[in-house]
Design a protein around this motif. Structure first.
Motif, PDB file in Angstrom:
ATOM      1  N   THR A 246       0.755  -1.055   0.151  1.00 55.57           N
ATOM      2  CA  THR A 246      -0.070  -0.124   0.081  1.00 55.57           C
ATOM      3  C   THR A 246       0.866   1.092   0.102  1.00 55.57           C
ATOM      4  O   THR A 246       0.415   2.277  -0.747  1.00 55.57           O
ATOM      5  CB  THR A 246      -0.955   0.056   1.125  1.00 55.57           C
ATOM      6  OG1 THR A 246      -1.549  -1.400   1.356  1.00 55.57           O
ATOM      7  CG2 THR A 246      -2.064   0.986   1.163  1.00 55.57           C
ATOM      8  N   LEU A 247       1.982   1.289   0.675  1.00 54.46           N
ATOM      9  CA  LEU A 247       2.784   2.454   0.819  1.00 54.46           C
ATOM     10  C   LEU A 247       3.453   2.710  -0.474  1.00 54.46           C
ATOM     11  O   LEU A 247       3.486   3.956  -1.100  1.00 54.46           O
ATOM     12  CB  LEU A 247       3.916   2.150   1.647  1.00 54.46           C
ATOM     13  CG  LEU A 247       3.692   2.246   3.360  1.00 54.46           C
ATOM     14  CD1 LEU A 247       4.940   1.823   4.137  1.00 54.46           C
ATOM     15  CD2 LEU A 247       3.105   3.371   3.450  1.00 54.46           C
ATOM     16  N   THR A 248       3.608   1.441  -1.480  1.00 56.67           N
ATOM     17  CA  THR A 248       4.396   1.511  -2.732  1.00 56.67           C
ATOM     18  C   THR A 248       3.178   2.390  -3.716  1.00 56.67           C
ATOM     19  O   THR A 248       3.462   3.085  -4.257  1.00 56.67           O
ATOM     20  CB  THR A 248       4.791   0.715  -3.365  1.00 56.67           C
ATOM     21  OG1 THR A 248       5.725  -0.079  -2.212  1.00 56.67           O
ATOM     22  CG2 THR A 248       5.309   0.402  -4.552  1.00 56.67           C
ATOM     23  N   LYS A 249       2.038   1.670  -3.434  1.00 63.31           N
ATOM     24  CA  LYS A 249       0.724   2.276  -4.388  1.00 63.31           C
ATOM     25  C   LYS A 249       0.608   3.762  -3.848  1.00 63.31           C
ATOM     26  O   LYS A 249       0.101   4.442  -4.847  1.00 63.31           O
ATOM     27  CB  LYS A 249      -0.436   1.558  -3.801  1.00 63.31           C
ATOM     28  CG  LYS A 249      -0.652   0.263  -4.782  1.00 63.31           C
ATOM     29  CD  LYS A 249      -1.872  -0.322  -4.696  1.00 63.31           C
ATOM     30  CE  LYS A 249      -1.759  -1.939  -4.752  1.00 63.31           C
ATOM     31  NZ  LYS A 249      -2.905  -2.695  -3.707  1.00 63.31           N
ATOM     32  N   GLN A 299      -3.034  -1.372   5.763  1.00 60.08           N
ATOM     33  CA  GLN A 299      -2.557  -2.673   5.696  1.00 60.08           C
ATOM     34  C   GLN A 299      -2.835  -3.369   4.082  1.00 60.08           C
ATOM     35  O   GLN A 299      -3.975  -3.084   3.768  1.00 60.08           O
ATOM     36  CB  GLN A 299      -3.282  -3.618   6.760  1.00 60.08           C
ATOM     37  CG  GLN A 299      -4.836  -3.674   6.920  1.00 60.08           C
ATOM     38  CD  GLN A 299      -5.469  -2.518   7.258  1.00 60.08           C
ATOM     39  OE1 GLN A 299      -4.774  -1.530   7.743  1.00 60.08           O
ATOM     40  NE2 GLN A 299      -6.876  -2.596   7.163  1.00 60.08           N
ATOM     41  N   ASP A 300      -1.982  -4.148   3.951  1.00 51.16           N
ATOM     42  CA  ASP A 300      -1.982  -4.788   2.455  1.00 51.16           C
ATOM     43  C   ASP A 300      -3.371  -5.747   2.374  1.00 51.16           C
ATOM     44  O   ASP A 300      -3.863  -6.098   1.154  1.00 51.16           O
ATOM     45  CB  ASP A 300      -0.883  -5.500   1.956  1.00 51.16           C
ATOM     46  CG  ASP A 300       0.234  -4.497   1.928  1.00 51.16           C
ATOM     47  OD1 ASP A 300       0.136  -3.490   1.852  1.00 51.16           O
ATOM     48  OD2 ASP A 300       1.536  -5.062   1.962  1.00 51.16           O
ATOM     49  N   ASP A 301      -3.861  -6.249   3.318  1.00 50.03           N
ATOM     50  CA  ASP A 301      -5.047  -7.063   3.402  1.00 50.03           C
ATOM     51  C   ASP A 301      -5.925  -6.739   4.485  1.00 50.03           C
ATOM     52  O   ASP A 301      -5.367  -6.462   5.565  1.00 50.03           O
ATOM     53  CB  ASP A 301      -4.470  -8.356   3.574  1.00 50.03           C
ATOM     54  CG  ASP A 301      -5.213  -9.732   3.421  1.00 50.03           C
ATOM     55  OD1 ASP A 301      -5.202 -10.586   2.999  1.00 50.03           O
ATOM     56  OD2 ASP A 301      -6.677  -9.460   3.899  1.00 50.03           O
ATOM     57  N   SER A 302      -7.207  -6.716   4.250  1.00 46.30           N
ATOM     58  CA  SER A 302      -8.164  -6.084   5.290  1.00 46.30           C
ATOM     59  C   SER A 302      -8.236  -7.056   6.369  1.00 46.30           C
ATOM     60  O   SER A 302      -8.745  -6.767   7.509  1.00 46.30           O
ATOM     61  CB  SER A 302      -9.689  -5.638   4.547  1.00 46.30           C
ATOM     62  OG  SER A 302      -9.786  -6.872   3.967  1.00 46.30           O
ATOM     63  N   SER A 303      -8.124  -8.303   5.999  1.00 48.40           N
ATOM     64  CA  SER A 303      -8.350  -9.268   7.242  1.00 48.40           C
ATOM     65  C   SER A 303      -6.976  -9.632   8.139  1.00 48.40           C
ATOM     66  O   SER A 303      -6.497 -10.641   8.390  1.00 48.40           O
ATOM     67  CB  SER A 303      -8.504 -10.773   6.592  1.00 48.40           C
ATOM     68  OG  SER A 303      -7.429 -11.188   5.389  1.00 48.40           O
TER      69      SER A 303
END
Ligand SMILES: O=C(O)C(=O)Cc1ccccc1
Length: 429
Positions: A246-249, A299-303
């Motif tokens: 996410t940071l990269t995105k 976070q890269d994954d919501s779970s």
């Protein structure tokens, strides 16, 4: 949940001048900082406990299921004596002089039935703090850390005590400064937190509970700071790895720097007025340290979920009427297919394993396997951590462990504790 330090050791200093070094391991102190950010946060920004030196306890001498059973028996004996003394009190209250004993105080007044002390239940039979009724829970980090939230989930009315290192949180419990310690052990994205597994072995605390906490990360910066101004993102290594994509995105291909805890990163940005640095931490940390949320749910994954275990000086009495989990650690003995044999001990009894993790065996790194014709083969030695879904009060678990002991050179039960059964829901934590 309150977030306060034990009052006996509180000292007020400015954030910049405070020194919170511990001189000897037996002299833990807590200092509380009056917040620069807002008066309401003063309680929440206690400086963490800190320690001078790690302990060097050798747990291998202590290991073994038999020893653990002995431990259970001795704690049962202590608890049984508590029940007996309670019964004696009750008997006293039924005596000819009709003196009622309530919480250790005698009274000649008649107590209405609904005000009489309730009988102890099995749930009461965990060691209670000796000083007042509030449970003190030590965690690593500062106010706003996820570990603090985990402490609040496990013990809703607890007094959370921040510590600057895990080692200190362990020692706080060992020295009766806290009643429990909370320790993150694994994450759905980042995997096991290995260092914390090593700590479990080096100390003699028992796992008495677990909580699974959905973790919702935010990107925090000083008010007025925009993403384009940033050239650094700081946080706990787990948080950095959980947000990497996410940071990269977001276009943040800037330096990442690891610090001890997420909320500590937020505090650092605020305390040093860093306009080129963002922290990854919780929304609560943003509120506590006066930061803006630049991006929410990064976070890269919501779970994304982290599992924490609760540690205490004494084990709890295992039960079979609610779902329990047991955590063990063992080392190989000589022989072939040891791991297969150990795992079969559970499989044949229909005991479900929820985790298996191997760690290099620090004290015995290498196993030599001699063969006169070929030479000497060398294998790494491992410790295996296994969690299984059964209580130590369950005869299947007792038999499985008796069998496991036959194949292992070292076996320790880390704890038998209720499973976290709360329904899963990604939260805004
Ligand atoms: O640093 C914190 O806030 C912690 O409690 C450790 C942690 C870090 C990242 C995800 C979950 C727990």
């Amino acid at each position: 949940m309150q977030c306060v330090a034990p009052s006996s050791s509180i000292g007020f200093k400015s954030l910049h001048t405070v020194s919170h070094r511990i001189v000897q391991p037996t002299q833990l102190t807590v200092q509380c900082v009056a917040s620069r950010y807002d008066a309401g946060a003063a309680n929440a920004t206690n400086l963490p406990l800190s320690a001078a030196a790690p302990t060097t306890t050798n747990n291998f001498a202590y290991g073994g299921v038999v020893k653990s059973r002995t431990d259970w028996q001795s704690s049962c004996a202590i608890l049984a004596s508590k029940v007996v003394s309670q019964q004696q009190n009750t008997e006293k209250s039924n005596g000819a002089d009709n003196i009622t004993v309530v919480n250790g105080h005698t009274s000649l007044d008649l107590v209405p039935i609904d005000k009489l002390p309730k009988p102890l239940t099995i749930a009461d039979l965990s060691p209670a703090p000796l000083h007042g009724s509030t449970l003190r829970v030590a965690y690593q980090g500062v106010a706003g850390a996820y570990s603090e939230a985990a402490a609040g989930k496990a013990y809703p009315n607890c007094e959370a005590i921040p510590c600057d290192q895990f080692e200190v949180a362990f020692q706080a419990v060992e020295l009766w400064i806290a009643d429990r310690a909370v320790l993150p052990v694994e994450n759905s994205l980042g995997g096991s937190i290995h260092r914390n597994y090593d700590l479990l072995l080096r100390h003699r605390l028992h796992i008495v509970g677990e909580v699974q906490l959905p973790v919702h990360h935010c990107l925090l910066a000083l008010p007025g700071v925009r993403k384009e101004y940033l050239n650094r993102v700081i946080s706990h290594p787990q948080a950095l790895s959980q947000c990497e994509l996410t940071l990269t995105k977001l276009g943040l291909t800037v330096t990442r720097e690891a610090v001890d805890d997420t909320a500590g990163a937020a505090e650092f940005v605020a305390a040093n007025n860093l306009r080129d640095t963002a922290a990854i931490a919780s929304a609560r940390a943003a509120e506590l340290y006066g930061l803006n949320i630049l991006a929410d749910g990064i976070q890269d994954d919501s779970s994304n979920v982290t599992r924490f275990v609760m540690l205490a000086r004494e084990p709890i009495i295992p039960r079979v009427d609610i779902p329990f989990k047991t955590s063990i650690v063992f080392a190989h003995d000589k022989g072939t297919s040891v791991l297969f044999k150990v795992l079969s001990a559970f499989a044949f009894r229909n005991i479900n394993l929820t985790k298996i993790e191997s760690r290099p065996h620090r004290n015995r790194p290498i196993r030599l396997v001699g063969d006169e014709n070929v030479g000497t083969a060398k294998h790494f030695e491992y410790l295996f951590y296994v969690d299984f879904e059964a209580s130590m009060a369950d005869v299947r678990a007792q038999n499985a462990l008796a069998e496991v002991q036959e194949f292992t050179s070292f076996l320790r039960v880390l704890g038998s504790y209720p499973m976290d059964m709360t329904p899963w829901s990604p939260s805004s934590q």
